[in-house]
Design a protein around this motif. Sequence first.
Motif, PDB file in Angstrom:
ATOM      1  N   ARG A   1       0.837  -1.216   0.000  1.00  0.00           N
ATOM      2  CA  ARG A   1       0.000   0.000   0.000  1.00  0.00           C
ATOM      3  C   ARG A   1       0.864   1.254   0.000  1.00  0.00           C
ATOM      4  O   ARG A   1       0.619   2.200  -0.743  1.00  0.00           O
ATOM      5  N   GLU A   2       1.889   1.215   0.842  1.00  0.00           N
ATOM      6  CA  GLU A   2       2.763   2.381   0.951  1.00  0.00           C
ATOM      7  C   GLU A   2       3.465   2.673  -0.378  1.00  0.00           C
ATOM      8  O   GLU A   2       3.640   3.831  -0.761  1.00  0.00           O
ATOM      9  N   ALA A   3       3.814   1.596  -1.091  1.00  0.00           N
ATOM     10  CA  ALA A   3       4.490   1.766  -2.383  1.00  0.00           C
ATOM     11  C   ALA A   3       3.502   2.050  -3.507  1.00  0.00           C
ATOM     12  O   ALA A   3       3.907   2.259  -4.654  1.00  0.00           O
ATOM     13  N   GLY A   4       2.216   2.002  -3.188  1.00  0.00           N
ATOM     14  CA  GLY A   4       1.214   2.222  -4.243  1.00  0.00           C
ATOM     15  C   GLY A   4       1.155   1.085  -5.239  1.00  0.00           C
ATOM     16  O   GLY A   4       0.842   1.281  -6.413  1.00  0.00           O
ATOM     17  N   VAL A   5       1.471  -0.114  -4.780  1.00  0.00           N
ATOM     18  CA  VAL A   5       1.455  -1.295  -5.649  1.00  0.00           C
ATOM     19  C   VAL A   5       0.312  -2.225  -5.238  1.00  0.00           C
ATOM     20  O   VAL A   5       0.407  -2.907  -4.218  1.00  0.00           O
ATOM     21  N   PRO A   6      -0.784  -2.257  -5.993  1.00  0.00           N
ATOM     22  CA  PRO A   6      -1.848  -3.203  -5.666  1.00  0.00           C
ATOM     23  C   PRO A   6      -1.361  -4.648  -5.807  1.00  0.00           C
ATOM     24  O   PRO A   6      -0.636  -4.971  -6.759  1.00  0.00           O
ATOM     25  N   LEU A   7      -1.753  -5.477  -4.871  1.00  0.00           N
ATOM     26  CA  LEU A   7      -1.417  -6.894  -4.941  1.00  0.00           C
ATOM     27  C   LEU A   7      -2.570  -7.640  -5.619  1.00  0.00           C
ATOM     28  O   LEU A   7      -3.737  -7.415  -5.294  1.00  0.00           O
ATOM     29  N   ALA A   8      -2.225  -8.530  -6.544  1.00  0.00           N
ATOM     30  CA  ALA A   8      -3.256  -9.295  -7.255  1.00  0.00           C
ATOM     31  C   ALA A   8      -3.048 -10.783  -7.012  1.00  0.00           C
ATOM     32  O   ALA A   8      -2.109 -11.388  -7.541  1.00  0.00           O
ATOM     33  N   ILE A   9      -3.921 -11.360  -6.189  1.00  0.00           N
ATOM     34  CA  ILE A   9      -3.859 -12.804  -5.952  1.00  0.00           C
ATOM     35  C   ILE A   9      -4.340 -13.516  -7.211  1.00  0.00           C
ATOM     36  O   ILE A   9      -5.438 -13.253  -7.694  1.00  0.00           O
ATOM     37  N   GLU A  10      -3.530 -14.420  -7.726  1.00  0.00           N
ATOM     38  CA  GLU A  10      -3.948 -15.188  -8.895  1.00  0.00           C
ATOM     39  C   GLU A  10      -4.309 -16.606  -8.455  1.00  0.00           C
ATOM     40  O   GLU A  10      -3.433 -17.385  -8.090  1.00  0.00           O
ATOM     41  N   PRO A  11      -5.600 -16.934  -8.450  1.00  0.00           N
ATOM     42  CA  PRO A  11      -5.947 -18.324  -8.154  1.00  0.00           C
ATOM     43  C   PRO A  11      -5.425 -19.200  -9.290  1.00  0.00           C
ATOM     44  O   PRO A  11      -5.620 -18.884 -10.462  1.00  0.00           O
ATOM     45  N   LEU A  12      -4.750 -20.266  -8.922  1.00  0.00           N
ATOM     46  CA  LEU A  12      -4.215 -21.179  -9.939  1.00  0.00           C
ATOM     47  C   LEU A  12      -5.070 -22.440 -10.029  1.00  0.00           C
ATOM     48  O   LEU A  12      -5.733 -22.825  -9.078  1.00  0.00           O
ATOM     49  N   HIS A  13      -5.018 -23.062 -11.184  1.00  0.00           N
ATOM     50  CA  HIS A  13      -5.790 -24.279 -11.426  1.00  0.00           C
ATOM     51  C   HIS A  13      -5.527 -25.302 -10.317  1.00  0.00           C
ATOM     52  O   HIS A  13      -4.378 -25.478  -9.892  1.00  0.00           O
ATOM     53  N   PRO A  14      -6.580 -25.999  -9.884  1.00  0.00           N
ATOM     54  CA  PRO A  14      -6.409 -27.003  -8.824  1.00  0.00           C
ATOM     55  C   PRO A  14      -5.311 -28.028  -9.106  1.00  0.00           C
ATOM     56  O   PRO A  14      -4.730 -28.568  -8.167  1.00  0.00           O
ATOM     57  N   MET A  15      -4.994 -28.276 -10.362  1.00  0.00           N
ATOM     58  CA  MET A  15      -3.935 -29.252 -10.649  1.00  0.00           C
ATOM     59  C   MET A  15      -2.565 -28.711 -10.249  1.00  0.00           C
ATOM     60  O   MET A  15      -1.595 -29.453 -10.218  1.00  0.00           O
ATOM     61  N   GLN A  16      -2.482 -27.412  -9.887  1.00  0.00           N
ATOM     62  CA  GLN A  16      -1.218 -26.847  -9.433  1.00  0.00           C
ATOM     63  C   GLN A  16      -1.232 -26.512  -7.935  1.00  0.00           C
ATOM     64  O   GLN A  16      -0.355 -25.800  -7.443  1.00  0.00           O
ATOM     65  N   ALA A  17      -2.197 -27.083  -7.225  1.00  0.00           N
ATOM     66  CA  ALA A  17      -2.356 -26.788  -5.792  1.00  0.00           C
ATOM     67  C   ALA A  17      -1.141 -27.199  -4.973  1.00  0.00           C
ATOM     68  O   ALA A  17      -0.738 -26.502  -4.047  1.00  0.00           O
ATOM     69  N   ALA A  18      -0.547 -28.333  -5.287  1.00  0.00           N
ATOM     70  CA  ALA A  18       0.570 -28.823  -4.487  1.00  0.00           C
ATOM     71  C   ALA A  18       1.849 -28.054  -4.769  1.00  0.00           C
ATOM     72  O   ALA A  18       2.620 -27.757  -3.862  1.00  0.00           O
TER      73      ALA A  18
END
Lengths: 259, 259
Positions: free
Chosen positions: B123-140
């Motif tokens: 937030r301080e750097a003005g950089v929004p964080l974007a969580i990318e949900p990954l396909h369940p086959m890459q969960a591990a």
Amino acid sequence: MELSLNTATVRKQWNLAQIIDGCARHGIRGISPWRDQVSAMGLSNAARAIKANNLVVTGLCRGGFFTAKDWRDDNRRAIEEAHELGARCLVLVVGGLPQGSKDLRGARERVREGIAGILPEAREAGVPLAIEPLHPMQAAERACVNTLEQALDICDALGDGIGVAVDVYHVWWDPKLEAQIRRAGKRLLAYHICDWLVPTRDLLNDRGMMGDGVIDLGLIRTWVEAAGYAGFQEVEIFSEHWWSRDADEVLDVCKARAA
Amino acid sequence: MELSLNTATVRKQWNLAQIIDGCARHGIRGISPWRDQVSAMGLSNAARAIKANNLVVTGLCRGGFFTAKDWRDDNRRAIEEAHELGARCLVLVVGGLPQGSKDLRGARERVREGIAGILPEAREAGVPLAIEPLHPMQAAERACVNTLEQALDICDALGDGIGVAVDVYHVWWDPKLEAQIRRAGKRLLAYHICDWLVPTRDLLNDRGMMGDGVIDLGLIRTWVEAAGYAGFQEVEIFSEHWWSRDADEVLDVCKARAA
């Protein structure tokens, strides 16, 4: 939890008659055959041999594929066969996208309609239908029902005579798994085990033996038991590796790892 | 919707300087670089070349991997780099199970704590964080955030400065996709496109070019636009096939297929 053998696990080594003998010899009391194997042995021969060995048919694989052209007749036959074998459920692999289609929502509607269409016959035959949600990586080719929540939503809309088959391979990653297993309760008709390998080298035939992967089978089993499930745990491993091993050895490993 | 090029798409043919030139030459106005490429070119060189060519940095790939040992410092550097590049967001690939662990719930807790830990700096750097949900086959192996719903639940718990990156490859199968994109609204920070091939031969590097698979990109785009997203659509294709083609040709095909 008693052990059942899904016959896909040793399908390249043995035919159904050999698998029935193998289960009896190894003290495995449940079996879940695939219809192509039943057909090759003959339905009444298979039913007779299974009965003679006091095996419980924990499921028949499979009905479903509602997005295929001949789905109506094929599912009618599957219900009859499940009835004849005294199967505890008919497992439904519901089918994916029709050839050339991108209409996932349409495929899902067709699946709901198809299940609703065969449910009266299944009830009449005393054959519970078990929707098996398949891993999202198989959404296009094999099943467009991909979470337990989605499967249970269909069940809730349809009433009695229908439930779910929970295969850890397909659902282990799901952040809502515990809650949805609890929700399933008496709709939990079958519980399938194997493991997710790291890395996984093939989308279909690289399943792991219990203990060789990253699925916390002990934890998921506590959820299944807490939901009131009192059935078998069924080993179902599609694996080029395990298909290349001696089948008696595979059954020994299954028993040891499922304990 | 304007086009952005995720630099992974041609990473085996070109270095970052060549990719920046390529974007300018092909009239592609957005770019989303990977940090190893930025590092190889030098951060200030990269920032200067991107600015000189008037490219919009639609995202920096990637922060995350909160289950790794050095996650704190690594994410701090990623935020600084995203700030320096003027990136519209820092894409978070959150990490999977630690080596030898089966504790998926624990991994997910660590991810939530990790994101909460770096959010003030972002937030301080003005950089929004974007969580990318990954396909369940890459969960591990790569990310234990596997649905948009799960990602948005984390966002809702954390407040401002955080949102999601929606990559069709990871989420196209989700029965709740439309509803969750609507829910995302202004949290929708990035939109990635490619296609799901049938069959898919590799869990990581067999993505398809738009139009070659089964994803209804037109439909998902209407959902994304209806949610108020006014950003770029970013082509991100991990593919041995497309990595083996001439990069200028790949960019031409991307432009034609994204139209």
